[in-house]
Structures are given as C-alpha cells and as structure tokens.
Design an enzyme around this catalytic site. Structure first.
Site, PDB file in Angstrom:
ATOM      1  N   TYR A  84     -16.443 -57.407  20.469  1.00 29.84           N
ATOM      2  CA  TYR A  84     -15.953 -55.668  21.017  1.00 29.84           C
ATOM      3  C   TYR A  84     -14.512 -56.195  21.795  1.00 29.84           C
ATOM      4  O   TYR A  84     -14.608 -57.221  22.397  1.00 29.84           O
ATOM      5  CB  TYR A  84     -17.133 -55.447  22.109  1.00 29.84           C
ATOM      6  CG  TYR A  84     -17.679 -54.097  21.767  1.00 29.84           C
ATOM      7  CD1 TYR A  84     -16.781 -52.911  21.595  1.00 29.84           C
ATOM      8  CD2 TYR A  84     -19.008 -54.183  21.800  1.00 29.84           C
ATOM      9  CE1 TYR A  84     -17.211 -51.653  21.088  1.00 29.84           C
ATOM     10  CE2 TYR A  84     -19.666 -52.907  21.006  1.00 29.84           C
ATOM     11  CZ  TYR A  84     -18.777 -51.719  20.995  1.00 29.84           C
ATOM     12  OH  TYR A  84     -19.270 -50.630  20.494  1.00 29.84           O
ATOM     13  N   GLU A  86     -12.700 -53.127  23.363  1.00 31.90           N
ATOM     14  CA  GLU A  86     -12.188 -52.135  23.966  1.00 31.90           C
ATOM     15  C   GLU A  86     -10.886 -52.178  25.057  1.00 31.90           C
ATOM     16  O   GLU A  86     -11.198 -53.314  25.767  1.00 31.90           O
ATOM     17  CB  GLU A  86     -13.269 -51.307  24.722  1.00 31.90           C
ATOM     18  CG  GLU A  86     -14.246 -50.420  23.498  1.00 31.90           C
ATOM     19  CD  GLU A  86     -15.380 -49.764  24.431  1.00 31.90           C
ATOM     20  OE1 GLU A  86     -15.336 -49.781  25.458  1.00 31.90           O
ATOM     21  OE2 GLU A  86     -16.076 -49.304  23.529  1.00 31.90           O
ATOM     22  N   ASP A 261       3.404 -37.151  10.530  1.00 37.73           N
ATOM     23  CA  ASP A 261       2.287 -37.818   9.925  1.00 37.73           C
ATOM     24  C   ASP A 261       2.735 -38.542   8.676  1.00 37.73           C
ATOM     25  O   ASP A 261       2.882 -37.762   7.601  1.00 37.73           O
ATOM     26  CB  ASP A 261       1.082 -36.804   9.718  1.00 37.73           C
ATOM     27  CG  ASP A 261      -0.086 -37.478   8.995  1.00 37.73           C
ATOM     28  OD1 ASP A 261       0.128 -38.581   8.440  1.00 37.73           O
ATOM     29  OD2 ASP A 261      -1.302 -36.903   9.158  1.00 37.73           O
ATOM     30  N   THR A 290      -1.664 -43.670   7.922  1.00 35.61           N
ATOM     31  CA  THR A 290      -2.575 -44.836   7.568  1.00 35.61           C
ATOM     32  C   THR A 290      -1.946 -46.115   7.149  1.00 35.61           C
ATOM     33  O   THR A 290      -0.717 -45.983   6.876  1.00 35.61           O
ATOM     34  CB  THR A 290      -3.484 -44.229   6.454  1.00 35.61           C
ATOM     35  OG1 THR A 290      -2.610 -43.951   5.300  1.00 35.61           O
ATOM     36  CG2 THR A 290      -4.077 -43.139   6.688  1.00 35.61           C
ATOM     37  N   LYS A 293      -2.265 -46.596   2.028  1.00 35.93           N
ATOM     38  CA  LYS A 293      -1.557 -45.944   1.031  1.00 35.93           C
ATOM     39  C   LYS A 293      -0.547 -46.642   0.332  1.00 35.93           C
ATOM     40  O   LYS A 293      -0.740 -47.909  -0.137  1.00 35.93           O
ATOM     41  CB  LYS A 293      -1.301 -44.462   1.474  1.00 35.93           C
ATOM     42  CG  LYS A 293      -2.677 -43.672   1.719  1.00 35.93           C
ATOM     43  CD  LYS A 293      -2.304 -42.528   2.245  1.00 35.93           C
ATOM     44  CE  LYS A 293      -3.537 -41.492   2.595  1.00 35.93           C
ATOM     45  NZ  LYS A 293      -3.975 -41.620   3.829  1.00 35.93           N
ATOM     46  N   ARG A 299      -7.821 -50.211   4.900  1.00 32.93           N
ATOM     47  CA  ARG A 299      -8.161 -49.010   5.386  1.00 32.93           C
ATOM     48  C   ARG A 299      -7.964 -48.847   6.727  1.00 32.93           C
ATOM     49  O   ARG A 299      -8.740 -49.616   7.560  1.00 32.93           O
ATOM     50  CB  ARG A 299      -9.480 -48.416   4.720  1.00 32.93           C
ATOM     51  CG  ARG A 299     -10.142 -47.088   4.828  1.00 32.93           C
ATOM     52  CD  ARG A 299     -11.086 -47.067   3.775  1.00 32.93           C
ATOM     53  NE  ARG A 299     -10.636 -47.090   2.485  1.00 32.93           N
ATOM     54  CZ  ARG A 299     -10.086 -46.036   1.978  1.00 32.93           C
ATOM     55  NH1 ARG A 299      -9.643 -44.900   2.465  1.00 32.93           N
ATOM     56  NH2 ARG A 299      -9.402 -46.287   0.536  1.00 32.93           N
TER      57      ARG A 299
HETATM   58  N1  DSN Z   1      -7.570 -38.310   2.050  1.00 30.50           N
HETATM   59  C1  DSN Z   1      -6.306 -38.332   2.121  1.00 30.50           C
HETATM   60  C2  DSN Z   1      -5.621 -37.973   0.897  1.00 30.50           C
HETATM   61  O1  DSN Z   1      -6.029 -38.326  -0.232  1.00 30.50           O
HETATM   62  O2  DSN Z   1      -4.400 -37.652   0.983  1.00 30.50           O
HETATM   63  C3  DSN Z   1      -5.673 -37.766   3.254  1.00 30.50           C
HETATM   64  O3  DSN Z   1      -6.687 -37.681   4.361  1.00 30.50           O
END
Ligand code: DSN
Length: 492
Positions: A84, A86, A261, A290, A293, A299
């Site tokens: 942990y 935090e 974003d 994120t 991607k 992830r």
């Molecule tokens: N699930 C993601 C996407 O495929 O664009 C966004 O949350």
C-alpha cells in the site's frame, strides 16, 4: 541471453551442460510464470495462454490497443502489488514506501521529460480515473478554493456545518463543454449517464455535418454563450488532429480551464508527430491520458498539468482514487523509458503513415471513410454503404480473423450499441512491424469481407457471410501474422 546475466549464471549452476545459446530470458520468464500460475489455478493459466494464442491468430486493428514490450509486461508481475502506498512520493499514509517512492519518482521524471510538462501524476489506474482526478482538481482549485477564501476558511476541515451548507450552495453545478460522443468524444467528456454528465452541467460541440471536421468558430460561439468552467478537447474516435492553440485561445477568452484528454494519441505526442499547435501539453492546463494505447505501456492512466494544479492533482489518492499500484507504475516507468528513446519517434510516425495508407486503400476499394481520411492512428469506416450496422460488420470481420470495434459515427442513426461505423487503428500492427504493403492487403481483406456480408432482414446484429470468403480472408490475415509474429521471443 546475456551470458553475464544473473539468469545465465543461475542456469549454469543448475544445469551446467545445457546449451543456453538459443534460449531467451523472456521465453524462460513467461514459460516459468505460466507454470507457477498453472500449479495453483490451471484454468487461469490456460485462459492467459489462450489469450496470447488469440492475439497471435487474429489481426488486431482496435485503435485503443497495442502490444506492450516484454519488459513492460514483466514489470507488472511482482510483489509491488503487495504494497500500500496511499499519498505521493515522500508523503505517504503508510510506512515502508521507499521503493515505491523510487519507482513513482522515476516515472514522474520520465513523464515530465518526455512530454515537457510542469508536473506529472502517474497513479491513475485508467484514463477514466485520470479524468476524474483532473475534474476534481479543477473544482477544488478553481471553485472550492476561492469559495473557502470568501468564507474565511483555510480548508474544508475548518468549516462549521452551516458554512458547509453555504459552500455547497455556492459550488452549485459547474459547466463543462466537451465533444459529443458521436462526434468522437469520450463517455467521460459529458455523456449524460456518465459521472461527468452528473458532476457538471453539460454542453457539447460537434463536427460539421458535411465534412465531419471540427468547426473551431462553432466551438468558440458555444463557449461564449455557455461560459464553461472546463473546456474539454480530445477524443476516442475523431480521425483528425486538433489545433490546441485555438482551443486555449477560446478557453482564455471565456475564462475556462482547458483540459485535453490525449488518451488515444499520447504516443503521437511523445513521438513528436503532434507538435506545435497540435501538442496538447504546450497549451492545456491539464492533460490526461491512458498509457496503453499509442504510448505502448501498461494498462493505466496519467495526468500532466501546470504548476497551478500540481498540488491538488497529487492528492488524487486517496481523495479520488484507491491506493496506487506500484507494479503498474514500475511498468509505466519502463514504457516511458522506451518512449523516450529516439527510435520511438519513428514508430509514432509509422503508426500515422500506416493509418493514412489504410484509409487511402480502403477508399480505393470503394469504402466510405469518415472525413475522407485520417491524420492520426485511427479511421472510421461507414458500414451503411455495405448495408450493415457496425455490429454486423464487427462480428463478420472477427469471424474472418480481424479484431476491431464498431463505433458511432457523426450523427449516427443506430445509437452507441449497434452503431453505423467501424473504428480501425494501426498502433498494434505497426508494433508488429507492418508497413504500407501490409496496410493495402488489410484494406483488401476488410473490404472483401464487408462486401460479402449480407444483413438478415429486420435485424441489426444478424448477418450471413459466405464460408469460402470467410476462410480465404482468415488465411490472408493469417499469412500476414505469420510474417509479422507477435512476441516471437515468447515460446508459448
Ligand atoms: N475504451 C477506450 C477506447 O477504446 O477508445 C476509451 O475508453
């Protein structure tokens, strides 16, 4: 395997006669992991191995997915999961966080260096979490802070009950202007059923119905009349780049915070494909993302921000998020190290080049591509000219060995479940090493399958697909995957 590595020296001790020349450390690591997991939960080990087989057997065109490096994957499977932590580095609510501090501090330094941001927060568990931290930070900093000052209180803990009530009344429902879902925005950009649609009073900008492109004058007009606290840019399915300099001008004109974003295109920013006016970090107050991607990490999520928001963003855990995941932050640091290498820029450029070639080839085959092409890693194909919904097209292609996802397109008449479009992305196939010739082959396979898929009358999900077309498409996709294998160093 490096003959001087710890692993090589261990193997020489336990099996002195073994020839280690052709044995890779990653092959051993994953095989050993599967054995260890399998001894406890064989059905889980089998499903994990089956997922690798599935990703090896089907061509991945999901725009939001990628293949992380073995180093990134391995950094996640360890005892940091048991800790942990935090709080933030040097300011934890638990003892014994020195190693998590080292890891988190390194990931933060790497993120700041890579993106050129004042501050980075690497704890969010996902993009949605990153957006929640950003929203909370904006509300805390721009709304609650000034209200507390007016009430003469230093912080919330010092407020009496009646003051709490007047603060709540004063905070009211703040306004957010974001991109409409069917124009390419994300659920968290103000989709009514999402928490963002409840936390804020919402208005949405959309795209030009004829071109499918963003109309900045329209965004400006809406911002002027709606006067949002948050102007939100970024997308899940908009196939073009965005001029963030103009967005910042609009935000400044109306006194809004500009939040971007960049979950989908973080790797293109890291690789400097999107720079100048198109680099969100140079223009926004807060940028969320994120890490899995185009950035090719584990992830997870991240927030980058200006100094103004640094202190509040760092309080994301425990005020918005659960305990940080030390093993995932370790993997983020590995991936950020990889993205900081000069060769990452070439990778990012190839993602975009491949998407452009795929779009052009599909158009030449006769497909309708929304906006007529792409500037980034994704493109949208209108399924309606094939007589299909997105759902029918997605399932037919999956049967034929291609994994992608259905997606709403601008002003979609079929809603967000069945949809009228397909979203195709090139990050994963680019990681495999595919280039222009392979994109043309992919376009031909996709078009042939869609052309041969017949909708079942009165159904938005059922279809028929000629078996020989399906088998031939599967063979062609399989040939590509044989030539560009996934994780060739992993012998599972
Ligand atoms: N699930 C993601 C996407 O495929 O664009 C966004 O949350």
């Amino acid at each position: 395997m490096d003959p001087d590595s710890t692993l090589a020296s261990y193997l020489r001790t336990v099996c002195p006669d073994a020839d280690l020349g052709g044995v890779s450390a990653e092959a051993l690591a994953f095989a050993a992991a599967m054995d260890v997991v399998g001894e406890v939960a064989p059905e889980i080990a089998t499903a994990v191995a089956a997922e690798l087989a599935d990703q090896r057997a089907n061509l991945k065109l999901i725009a939001s997915e990628n293949f992380a490096s073995p180093a990134t994957l391995l950094a996640m499977g360890n005892w940091l999961s048991d800790k942990y932590a935090e709080g933030s580095p040097g300011h934890r609510f638990y003892a014994g966080c020195e190693n998590v501090d080292t890891i988190e501090t390194r990931a933060v330094e790497l993120a700041k260096g890579l993106f050129g941001s004042d501050h980075a927060y690497v704890q969010p568990h996902s993009g949605i979490d990153a957006n929640l931290v950003a929203f909370w930070s904006i509300l805390t900093r721009r709304v609650e802070g000034p209200a507390l000052e007016r009430l003469g209180a230093k912080d919330l803990q010092g407020l009496s009950d009646p003051d709490w009530e007047s603060l709540r009344r004063e905070l009211g429902n703040q306004r957010l202007l974001g991109m409409a879902l069917d124009a390419g925005g994300h659920l968290t950009h103000g989709f009514r059923p999402n928490v963002s649609g409840k936390l804020f009073e919402i208005a949405r900008y959309t795209v030009d119905p004829t071109t499918g492109l963003l109309d900045y004058d329209q965004v400006r007009k809406q911002a002027e009349s709606f006067r949002p606290l948050v102007l939100l840019a970024g997308y899940s399915s908009y196939p073009r780049k965005i001029n963030f300099r103009i967005f910042r001008e609009i935000a400044d004109e109306v006194g809004a915070v500009l939040m971007v974003d960049m979950a989908h295109f973080a790797g293109l920013v890291a690789g400097k494909v999107f720079s100048g006016d198109f680099d969100p970090v140079a223009h926004a107050h807060l940028v969320t993302t994120t890490t899995h991607k185009t950035l090719r990490g584990p992830r997870g999520g991240m927030v980058l921000c200006t100094e103004e928001f640094a202190a509040t963003v760092d309080r994301g855990c425990p005020l918005v998020l659960g305990g940080p995941l030390g093993h995932i932050m370790a993997a983020k640091a590995v991936a950020l190290t990889e993205a900081s290498r000069p060769e990452f820029a070439g990778y990012a450029q190839r993602i975009v080049d491949n998407a452009a070639t795929l779009a052009d080839a599909l158009i030449q085959q006769g497909a309708t591509v929304v906006t007529g092409g792409t500037d980034n890693h994704l493109l949208l194909v209108d399924a309606r000219p094939y007589g299909l919904t997105g759902r029918q097209a997605e399932t037919a292609l999956r049967e034929a060995g291609i994994t992608l996802n259905r997606n709403v397109i601008p002003f979609d008449p079929n809603g967000s479940w069945y949809t009228s479009g397909l979203r195709l992305g090139t990050p994963a196939v680019t990681t495999l090493g595919m280039g222009a010739d392979e994109m043309r082959e992919v376009a031909a396979i996709v078009h042939t399958v869609l052309e041969s898929t017949q909708p079942v009358p009165d159904s938005k999900a059922k279809y028929t697909l000629d078996g020989s077309v399906r088998d031939q498409a599967k063979r062609r996709a399989g040939d590509l995957l044989d030539r560009f294998p996934l994780y060739p160093g992993i012998a599972l």
